[in-house]
Motif scaffolding. Sequence first.
Motif, short mmCIF file in Angstrom:
data_model
loop_
_atom_site.label_atom_id
_atom_site.label_comp_id
_atom_site.label_asym_id
_atom_site.label_seq_id
_atom_site.Cartn_x
_atom_site.Cartn_y
_atom_site.Cartn_z
N MET A 9 0.84 -1.20 0.00
CA MET A 9 0.00 0.00 0.00
C MET A 9 0.87 1.25 0.00
SD MET A 9 -2.55 1.35 2.97
CE MET A 9 -1.13 1.80 3.95
N LEU A 10 1.92 1.27 0.84
CA LEU A 10 2.79 2.44 0.92
C LEU A 10 3.57 2.64 -0.38
CD1 LEU A 10 4.08 2.05 4.58
CD2 LEU A 10 2.40 3.69 3.74
N LYS A 11 4.00 1.57 -1.00
CA LYS A 11 4.72 1.69 -2.26
C LYS A 11 3.82 2.31 -3.33
CE LYS A 11 7.95 -2.16 -1.59
NZ LYS A 11 8.38 -3.53 -2.07
N ALA A 12 2.51 2.00 -3.31
CA ALA A 12 1.58 2.52 -4.31
C ALA A 12 1.47 4.04 -4.23
CB ALA A 12 0.22 1.87 -4.14
N ILE A 13 1.70 4.64 -3.09
CA ILE A 13 1.60 6.09 -2.95
C ILE A 13 2.99 6.73 -2.83
CG2 ILE A 13 -0.72 6.02 -1.92
CD1 ILE A 13 0.60 6.33 0.82
N GLN A 26 -8.65 3.76 -3.93
CA GLN A 26 -9.26 4.98 -4.46
C GLN A 26 -9.18 6.11 -3.44
OE1 GLN A 26 -13.20 3.71 -5.52
NE2 GLN A 26 -12.53 2.69 -7.44
N ALA A 27 -9.39 5.81 -2.16
CA ALA A 27 -9.30 6.84 -1.12
C ALA A 27 -7.87 7.36 -0.97
CB ALA A 27 -9.81 6.28 0.21
N LEU A 28 -6.85 6.46 -1.09
CA LEU A 28 -5.47 6.90 -0.99
C LEU A 28 -5.07 7.81 -2.14
CD1 LEU A 28 -3.76 3.55 0.12
CD2 LEU A 28 -4.07 5.63 1.51
N PHE A 34 -3.50 11.41 -1.29
CA PHE A 34 -2.06 11.64 -1.51
C PHE A 34 -1.70 11.99 -2.96
CE2 PHE A 34 -2.18 8.93 2.25
CZ PHE A 34 -1.30 9.55 3.10
N LEU A 35 -2.50 11.56 -3.90
CA LEU A 35 -2.15 11.79 -5.30
C LEU A 35 -3.10 12.71 -6.02
CD1 LEU A 35 -1.24 8.08 -6.22
CD2 LEU A 35 0.28 9.89 -5.40
N GLY A 36 -4.15 13.14 -5.37
CA GLY A 36 -5.15 13.95 -6.03
C GLY A 36 -4.72 15.40 -6.20
#
Length: 264
Positions: free
Chosen positions: A170-174, A256-258, A262-264
């Motif tokens: 999960m952390l790597k994805a963001i 989707q929430a992450l 963090f990326l929005g």
Amino acid sequence: MDDATPAFYQQLYNGTPLYVVNEPASEPIASPTAVAKPVPAAPAVAAPSVVPSALPVANKQAPEVSVTAPVPVAAAPAGPSRLPSLADLKAAREAVPQPTPAAPMAPAIATPNPVPAPAAAAQPLPQVPIARPPVPFDTLGSNPTGIVLLVRVEPENLVKLQRNVFLNNMLKAIGRVMEECVVVNVRSPYPVGIADLRASGLAATQVLGFGKNLLDVATKRTQPYEPVRLGDVAYLPAAEIEIIEYDNSRKKQLWQALQRMFLG
């Protein structure tokens, strides 16, 4: 004088009191004899002779009647009682004390009800926070400016979270790594406070909550997988880690929430 004459006079003067007028030279004559009380009837006897005196003389004196003996005479029957006259009724009514008429009462005057003065507007009481002891928690990690991961697990399972495959992916994805995060284990059923986290040296500006009722400022104002900003804190609530890692639907919601946080 024949025998019928005494009987005639006896019948004539029956029940009538006789009076004798005193003569000038004679002794005073006793008062007329009182009428005797009625006695039982006795056998008829010959009445004593009553001789009337001579006719009145020239000096106009009353005739003298000689009475040889008192003759018992039956009392005359009592006549009917006299009816009360109007004068007697009026006198009897005046003799009875008449009740004094009561003084007329003054009409009651309705007193108007006093209008209560408008009460002063109640001032709202200041909101005083309920004093409670700080919620105990444990930390795993040393980066004070990193992401805070809130969990509620058994103390012996806290160390295992750093090697959890789901969390690391999960952390790597963001674009983050586990070394940039601090894991906080809340050891109470009550939520931990932001002030308590910052008092321990954590910045706590980006918080991910894996469970229910973990952060005090977000217990009633958040929905799962909906990131919110609470003051200077960005908070994302989610389900427990052991539930998400085996549920692909929840993994998709979390991803989707992450991205929005963090990326929005």
